[in-house]
Design an enzyme around this catalytic site. Sequence first.
Site, PDB file in Angstrom:
ATOM      1  N   ASN A  16       0.809  -1.225  -0.051  1.00  0.00           N
ATOM      2  CA  ASN A  16       0.125   0.063   0.109  1.00  0.00           C
ATOM      3  C   ASN A  16       0.867   1.274   0.016  1.00  0.00           C
ATOM      4  O   ASN A  16       0.568   2.226   0.362  1.00  0.00           O
ATOM      5  CB  ASN A  16      -0.988  -0.059   1.219  1.00  0.00           C
ATOM      6  CG  ASN A  16      -2.265   1.040   1.183  1.00  0.00           C
ATOM      7  OD1 ASN A  16      -2.610   1.551   2.069  1.00  0.00           O
ATOM      8  ND2 ASN A  16      -2.507   1.411   0.003  1.00  0.00           N
ATOM      9  N   ARG A  19       1.675   0.777  -5.665  1.00  0.00           N
ATOM     10  CA  ARG A  19       0.735   0.495  -6.687  1.00  0.00           C
ATOM     11  C   ARG A  19      -0.609   1.221  -6.289  1.00  0.00           C
ATOM     12  O   ARG A  19      -1.304   1.863  -7.034  1.00  0.00           O
ATOM     13  CB  ARG A  19       0.716  -0.887  -7.132  1.00  0.00           C
ATOM     14  CG  ARG A  19       1.978  -1.327  -7.796  1.00  0.00           C
ATOM     15  CD  ARG A  19       1.721  -2.804  -8.151  1.00  0.00           C
ATOM     16  NE  ARG A  19       2.135  -3.679  -6.728  1.00  0.00           N
ATOM     17  CZ  ARG A  19       2.162  -4.809  -6.889  1.00  0.00           C
ATOM     18  NH1 ARG A  19       1.855  -5.617  -7.776  1.00  0.00           N
ATOM     19  NH2 ARG A  19       2.467  -5.401  -5.334  1.00  0.00           N
ATOM     20  N   SER A  20      -1.152   0.580  -5.304  1.00  0.00           N
ATOM     21  CA  SER A  20      -2.686   0.653  -4.902  1.00  0.00           C
ATOM     22  C   SER A  20      -2.845   2.402  -4.480  1.00  0.00           C
ATOM     23  O   SER A  20      -3.869   2.844  -4.781  1.00  0.00           O
ATOM     24  CB  SER A  20      -3.203  -0.075  -3.642  1.00  0.00           C
ATOM     25  OG  SER A  20      -2.203   0.142  -2.595  1.00  0.00           O
ATOM     26  N   ASP A 130       4.739  -5.275  -9.367  1.00  0.00           N
ATOM     27  CA  ASP A 130       5.270  -4.643  -8.163  1.00  0.00           C
ATOM     28  C   ASP A 130       6.597  -3.754  -8.460  1.00  0.00           C
ATOM     29  O   ASP A 130       7.545  -4.512  -8.880  1.00  0.00           O
ATOM     30  CB  ASP A 130       5.637  -5.844  -7.084  1.00  0.00           C
ATOM     31  CG  ASP A 130       6.158  -5.116  -5.684  1.00  0.00           C
ATOM     32  OD1 ASP A 130       6.333  -3.730  -5.444  1.00  0.00           O
ATOM     33  OD2 ASP A 130       6.078  -5.796  -4.618  1.00  0.00           O
TER      34      ASP A 130
HETATM   35  C1  6LJ Z   1       8.988  -9.639   5.991  1.00  0.00           C
HETATM   36  C2  6LJ Z   1       9.717  -9.954   4.909  1.00  0.00           C
HETATM   37  C3  6LJ Z   1       9.512  -8.998   4.007  1.00  0.00           C
HETATM   38  C4  6LJ Z   1       8.909  -7.333  -2.965  1.00  0.00           C
HETATM   39  C5  6LJ Z   1       7.896  -4.170  -0.547  1.00  0.00           C
HETATM   40  C6  6LJ Z   1       8.604  -6.127  -1.915  1.00  0.00           C
HETATM   41  C7  6LJ Z   1       9.320  -6.045  -0.947  1.00  0.00           C
HETATM   42  C8  6LJ Z   1       7.128  -4.311  -1.654  1.00  0.00           C
HETATM   43  C9  6LJ Z   1       9.097  -5.076   0.028  1.00  0.00           C
HETATM   44  C10 6LJ Z   1       6.255  -3.692  -1.853  1.00  0.00           C
HETATM   45  C11 6LJ Z   1       5.777  -2.594  -1.082  1.00  0.00           C
HETATM   46  C12 6LJ Z   1       9.219  -8.230   6.503  1.00  0.00           C
HETATM   47  C13 6LJ Z   1       9.126  -7.278   5.604  1.00  0.00           C
HETATM   48  C14 6LJ Z   1       8.756  -8.777  -1.132  1.00  0.00           C
HETATM   49  C15 6LJ Z   1       6.430  -2.484   0.062  1.00  0.00           C
HETATM   50  C16 6LJ Z   1       7.468  -2.991   0.389  1.00  0.00           C
HETATM   51  C17 6LJ Z   1      10.956  -5.383   1.435  1.00  0.00           C
HETATM   52  C18 6LJ Z   1      10.708  -6.603   2.086  1.00  0.00           C
HETATM   53  C19 6LJ Z   1       9.764  -6.553   3.271  1.00  0.00           C
HETATM   54  C20 6LJ Z   1       8.822  -8.567  -2.634  1.00  0.00           C
HETATM   55  C21 6LJ Z   1       9.299  -9.675  -3.307  1.00  0.00           C
HETATM   56  C22 6LJ Z   1       9.312  -9.396  -4.739  1.00  0.00           C
HETATM   57  C23 6LJ Z   1       9.311  -7.748  -5.221  1.00  0.00           C
HETATM   58  C24 6LJ Z   1       9.171  -6.927  -4.487  1.00  0.00           C
HETATM   59  N1  6LJ Z   1       8.590  -9.375  -0.182  1.00  0.00           N
HETATM   60  N2  6LJ Z   1       9.587  -4.800   1.154  1.00  0.00           N
HETATM   61  N3  6LJ Z   1       9.833  -7.519   4.276  1.00  0.00           N
HETATM   62  N4  6LJ Z   1       7.436  -5.512  -2.295  1.00  0.00           N
END
Ligand code: 6LJ
Length: 158
Positions: A16, A19-20, A130
């Site tokens: 959030n 994209r959203s 994403d």
């Molecule tokens: C738990 C493990 C992941 C993402 C994002 C990805 C990673 C996001 C993010 C989109 C919006 C604790 C939190 C994944 C905001 C944050 C980093 C990891 C967060 C992922 C996989 C492929 C492509 C993108 N996960 N934050 N931590 N998208």
Amino acid sequence: MAESGVRSALFVCLGNICRSPIAEAVFRKMATEGGVVDKWRIDSAATSTYEIGNPPDHRGQACMKRHDVPMRHVARQVTKEDFMNFEYILCMDESNLSDLNRKAKSVKNSRAKVELLGSYDPQKQRIIKDPYYGSDEDFEKVYEQCVRCCKAFLEQNS
Ligand code: 6LJ
């Protein structure tokens, strides 16, 4: 007359923050320009807890500034109430779709239609990817997809 025939759409992605909130802002601008914004409840939310309380990603903010689309949001997670209160829950990819459909099953009075926003794309790009690990161009592509899909969605619901 009391709020008769209010429509509602909740835009959803993983965090959030990318994209959203873009989809929400694009849709709100279109509804405003079409003179129908008061007929809509419009919001966005996350499937995850990763970014709760945070503002939109700075790359998305820059993209929206370039396109003159006002965007103001604080990230929140989807709730059970969302499935009862929103007519449409529009998400971005297959992972969002399965997370949401799993959550919907645990809600007693779910009325929401859970769909891919990309299912409305006249150019048939079903997935809005994403852009978190992506570039400014990836955010630009998200924006363009949101414009096409929100326009078609609004037309179908007017
Ligand atoms: C738990 C493990 C992941 C993402 C994002 C990805 C990673 C996001 C993010 C989109 C919006 C604790 C939190 C994944 C905001 C944050 C980093 C990891 C967060 C992922 C996989 C492929 C492509 C993108 N996960 N934050 N931590 N998208």
